[in-house]
Design a protein around this motif. Sequence first.
Motif, PDB file in Angstrom:
ATOM      1  N   HIS A 180      32.563  15.759  -6.709  1.00 40.20           N
ATOM      2  CA  HIS A 180      31.465  14.891  -6.250  1.00 40.20           C
ATOM      3  C   HIS A 180      31.165  15.043  -4.761  1.00 40.20           C
ATOM      4  CE1 HIS A 180      30.361  12.546  -9.827  1.00 40.20           C
ATOM      5  NE2 HIS A 180      31.628  12.674 -10.201  1.00 40.20           N
ATOM      6  N   PRO A 181      32.174  15.075  -3.858  1.00 38.73           N
ATOM      7  CA  PRO A 181      31.853  15.237  -2.433  1.00 38.73           C
ATOM      8  C   PRO A 181      31.052  16.504  -2.138  1.00 38.73           C
ATOM      9  CG  PRO A 181      34.118  14.492  -2.689  1.00 38.73           C
ATOM     10  CD  PRO A 181      33.616  14.808  -4.064  1.00 38.73           C
ATOM     11  N   HIS A 235      29.007  18.048  -4.251  1.00 40.19           N
ATOM     12  CA  HIS A 235      27.679  17.785  -4.793  1.00 40.19           C
ATOM     13  C   HIS A 235      26.852  16.937  -3.831  1.00 40.19           C
ATOM     14  CE1 HIS A 235      24.526  16.208  -7.372  1.00 40.19           C
ATOM     15  NE2 HIS A 235      25.040  14.996  -7.273  1.00 40.19           N
ATOM     16  N   ARG A 236      27.472  15.909  -3.242  1.00 36.79           N
ATOM     17  CA  ARG A 236      26.744  15.041  -2.308  1.00 36.79           C
ATOM     18  C   ARG A 236      26.323  15.793  -1.045  1.00 36.79           C
ATOM     19  NH1 ARG A 236      30.785  11.156  -3.809  1.00 36.79           N
ATOM     20  NH2 ARG A 236      31.899  11.572  -1.857  1.00 36.79           N
ATOM     21  N   LYS A 281      23.380  18.531  -2.247  1.00 44.41           N
ATOM     22  CA  LYS A 281      22.248  17.898  -2.946  1.00 44.41           C
ATOM     23  C   LYS A 281      21.851  18.585  -4.254  1.00 44.41           C
ATOM     24  CE  LYS A 281      22.003  15.276   0.688  1.00 44.41           C
ATOM     25  NZ  LYS A 281      22.638  13.963   0.664  1.00 44.41           N
ATOM     26  N   THR A 294      21.992  23.646   1.849  1.00 49.74           N
ATOM     27  CA  THR A 294      21.658  22.530   0.973  1.00 49.74           C
ATOM     28  C   THR A 294      20.331  22.783   0.261  1.00 49.74           C
ATOM     29  OG1 THR A 294      20.382  21.248   2.591  1.00 49.74           O
ATOM     30  CG2 THR A 294      22.790  21.028   2.662  1.00 49.74           C
TER      31      THR A 294
END
Length: 472
Positions: free
Chosen positions: A53-54, A56-57, A60, A97
């Motif tokens: 998850h980190p 992915h955040r 984006k 990103t």
Amino acid sequence: MFGNLKPLEMGESTLPTAFQLDMDFNQLKYWISHVSQAIMVVNDRGMVVAVNHPFHRLIKYSFEEIEDQAYFHFLHLSTPLQSIQKQMGWAKGELRTKTGVRIPTDVQIINKFNEGGTFYIFTIYPKFPHQEIFRQFFQHSPIGMMTLSKKHGIVLEINPAACSALGIERETALYQPIYPLLPDFSEQEQLVSFLKQPWKFDHQLELEWNEQFLVFTAKPSSEEADDCLEYQFFIENHTKTHVLEQQLKYNNRLATIGQIAAGSAHEIRNPLTSIKGFLQVIGGKLEASGHQKEQRYISIMLKEINRINHLVGELLLLSKPKEMEKCSVQISQVMKEILPIIKNEALLHNIRIHIDDQTSDNVEILADGKLLKQVFLNLCKNAIESMGEDGCLTIRLMKQKKKKLTVEFHDTGLGIPRSLRNKIFEPFFTTKENGTGLGLPICKQIMKEIGGKISMTSSKKGSVFRVQLPLA
């Protein structure tokens, strides 16, 4: 909260404990899902096989847009993958990103082997402008900080202050469940319960841990505690504040005792004097008439009256010690005057006395000689009474730096239980059947007036009372 902090310095070869485990790919995916650092896993062909998850955040992209794609679409490395395959370690890189932003980063690269081939773990450390400032704050903050996964209590991040407070090592704790790592103190069960379910404690716990007074505060990573994946814990060391509060309570108790003693001493002693006088007259007449049994009762009553008088005297001394007559006193003279008394007391209890004088004969201290002798005699008496037969009392005199003389009283008794050590200087606290609980508080009060200190350490092999005195 702590996800972008770098656990290792550039060039270090130590790997996180979890990645050193002999785990298969599914186990690895489970671990990275619980790590707060951004991680990407690629196979030996350079294709992305897993992210957390980190990561992915940060970039984006959705999971579907990332997985099974070439890693260089999202991360440009200064070193080609072919070179990385030969030597693991650190590399410079740049994240790309979905919105077109390019983020410079450091990348730690670790390889893992399993039956399906080789895969590479890229741990990302973005170099945001605020990153170094926050990292320095996290590392050097006096407040302990750590993040645990809610489900298994895995340590996702922890700073040095938290490690010191809990008594654990960061390298051992990182990415491991914290509960088995905690020292085996009596409060361990309570702390583990809080770390597992802090909401049942209203998210805060005050605890005496390893002779420290710690305040634990928990904050979920999301607003809804039931939905959060991890908890952030803050650990504040309130030991000094707690000690000051206890000292204030102690001083207030002394002040109260002083007011009671000063106001009631004469009211107690005056009737006692009359009672004692009449009892002595009655006792004399009973003895003269041959009533020996009744006369013994009178003797017991007179003994108890004397004990009450002694208690009143100690109360007065505790509330307001005798006026100090501080002057230069030779410590050798003080010891010379009290040794005969100590040796006689020791002889009655079959106790040996050993004097270890590491000073010269002409060492002088600034004190009230009479009151100092009272302190020494009280400490020796307590030490002798704490030992069984064939014990040994060692009195050690040492000249310290900063113009201090230390006198230590070592006994070979059973020691003082940990739960009682903080209470021994409190008024009226005693473990003796006939004790008043005022001897040590009086010693402490006298030392305070002299300008010295008194402290105690204890173990199962005995106790040591340590007196520090100012040199003249």
